[in-house]
Scaffold this active site. Structure first.
Site, PDB file in Angstrom:
ATOM      1  CB  SER A 189      35.522  34.830  48.953  1.00 14.99           C
ATOM      2  OG  SER A 189      36.724  35.524  48.972  1.00 14.99           O
ATOM      3  CG  ASP A 193      39.157  35.608  41.851  1.00 12.63           C
ATOM      4  OD1 ASP A 193      39.962  36.123  42.650  1.00 12.63           O
ATOM      5  OD2 ASP A 193      38.217  34.869  42.213  1.00 12.63           O
ATOM      6  CG  HIS A 253      37.140  37.551  44.433  1.00 15.00           C
ATOM      7  ND1 HIS A 253      37.394  36.209  44.550  1.00 15.00           N
ATOM      8  CD2 HIS A 253      36.801  37.981  45.670  1.00 15.00           C
ATOM      9  CE1 HIS A 253      37.221  35.848  45.812  1.00 15.00           C
ATOM     10  NE2 HIS A 253      36.870  36.895  46.508  1.00 15.00           N
TER      11      HIS A 253
END
Ligand code: NAG
Ligand code: NAG
Ligand code: NAG
Length: 398
Positions: free
Chosen positions: A189, A343, A373
């Site tokens: 991320s 995501d 995600h």
């Protein structure tokens, strides 16, 4: 008796309504995901209230709650775990206990959390680092860095870069028994953002002699110019990373002034004088057909140049690695990219895959068709699959 039944029904219906999140049909363990989602939703709503009442910034409050899930450095029979500092940046180091005569592989890991949340000691990240060290018989350095809203770009980037540079010094590698030819940088991320950014920076830095062999980017955030990509459109309301949340993270990385967030949320923040950068995030030319399906490309509308002058961070390649030109990409190391179908950040990762391949960099792209995600360090089945694919790739390529 009658009243109790009615109360039970009301609580039941309300509970089901609160828990139920519309999920794609191919979701594995949908109830588990809904439970995770309901917890996060509850914390989030509470923090919005806390912020509204002026008690605390949304991110500060959220991070305070999350910090209860940090665990102290705890060694076990397989891995020795210690907290230390690299160039004054706090890091957690995982060294396998098993004796070896040869040097070990080294992995420098950067945790996610939108530049605002989390730490190397967060139980999910601690678990992931521990498993990685054990499975690969590798030394794992999991770095911390200063967080928003107290700190903004480039502080996060610089902390990560300084810790990495410290790790890559001959003396430090020797101390931990790490093979200088087998070092990887990974992150998930926003940590995937920092991983891509510091690996690019290393290639520009003449002072660092040791180069990394591989980079592994797990559902990375790589650009903040266009928040109207197909993945942002399709997944704006899927757990766990809503569109508004990612935009809040991006804007907090740059500034606490909410006017940038407002401009970003209507996709009108790129100044006209930066129009040349749009080619690097142009999904109509960089996304394979299957990710474009049904979507019509619309160039972001130009926004205020005053705002961009005040907060130029989102136009900086160290904050948005997709903005690197092809010459800068050409010299990058072998790369692993993991993306998830459901995501908002999916297309950031997919576009980086296209751009790296166009520049001649060898890339492995694992796309998780039923992935969401943020689940790599989670104990759900889909998280298990992601983790195995990622660790297997490192095992074969590092
Ligand atoms: C090291 O970090 C501490 C707090 O994290 C800070 O107070 C101190 O000024 C830093 N020292 C240097 C030399 O940067
Ligand atoms: C990581 O967590 C899982 C449960 O979620 C546990 O079964 C496993 O033993 C942990 N792994 C390590 C290395 O601590
Ligand atoms: C994006 O790519 C498409 C297709 O290659 C092209 O027609 C369009 O002009 C590009 N737009 C921008 C802003 O780069």
């Amino acid at each position: 008796m009658g009243r109790k039944v009615i109360l039970f029904l009301i609580v039941g219906v309300f509970g089901a309504w609160y828990l139920c999140t519309p999920l794609p049909a191919n979701t594995e363990q949908p109830w588990a995901i809904m439970c995770v989602e309901a917890c996060l939703k509850t914390i989030s709503k509470l923090m919005h209230l806390v912020e509204l009442l002026g008690i605390s910034h949304y991110m500060t409050g959220t991070n305070f709650i999350l910090s209860f899930l940090d665990i102290p450095p705890t060694s076990d029979e397989y891995v020795t775990v210690v907290d230390t500092t690299f160039d004054n940046i706090s890091v957690r180091v995982y060294v396998p206990t098993q004796k070896t005569k040869t040097l070990r592989r080294g992995i420098f890991y950067i945790h996610g959390g939108g530049f605002s949340l989390g730490s190397a000691g967060f139980y999910c990240y601690d678990n992931l680092s521990r498993r990685t060290a054990h499975r690969l018989n590798a030394v794992v350095i999991s770095t911390n860095y200063r967080l928003a809203p107290k700190h903004h770009f480039p502080d996060q980037f610089e902390d990560v870069y300084n810790a990495l540079r410290w790790f890559l010094r001959q003396a430090v590698l020797q101390e931990y028994g790490v093979d200088p030819k087998r070092i990887g940088v990974s992150g998930d991320s926003s940590g995937g953002n920092s991983a891509a950014a510091v690996v690019q920076q290393l290639r520009r830095d003449q002072d660092v002699k040791v180069k990394v062999k591989v980079q592994a980017l797990i559902y990375p955030a790589l650009q903040a110019l266009d928040f109207d990509l197909p993945s942002y459109r399709e997944n704006a309301h899927y757990p766990v990373l809503y569109r508004w949340f990612m935009i809040r993270f991006w804007s907090e990385y740059i500034t606490t002034d909410r006017s940038l967030e407002k401009a970003m949320s209507i996709n009108q923040h790129v100044p006209a004088h930066s129009a040349h950068l749009l080619q690097f995030v142009n999904w109509s030319s960089l996304l394979p057909e299957r990710f474009q399906k049904g979507h019509i490309y619309k160039k972001p509308a130009f926004g205020s140049s005053t705002l961009a002058k005040k907060y130029p961070g989102f136009l900086d390649v160290r904050a948005a690695p997709l903005l690197a030109d092809d010459t800068q990409l050409r010299s990058l190391p072998q790369t692993y990219v993991l993306t998830c179908q459901h995501d908002v950040l999916r297309d950031d990762g997919v576009m980086y895959v296209t751009r790296l391949r166009n520049a001649g960099v060898p890339v492995t792209h694992d796309h998780i068709e039923d992935g969401f995600h943020g689940l790599i360090s989670n104990s759900l089945k889909v998280g298990d699959r992601m983790r195995n694919q990622y660790i297997n790739w490192l095992s074969e390529n590092l």
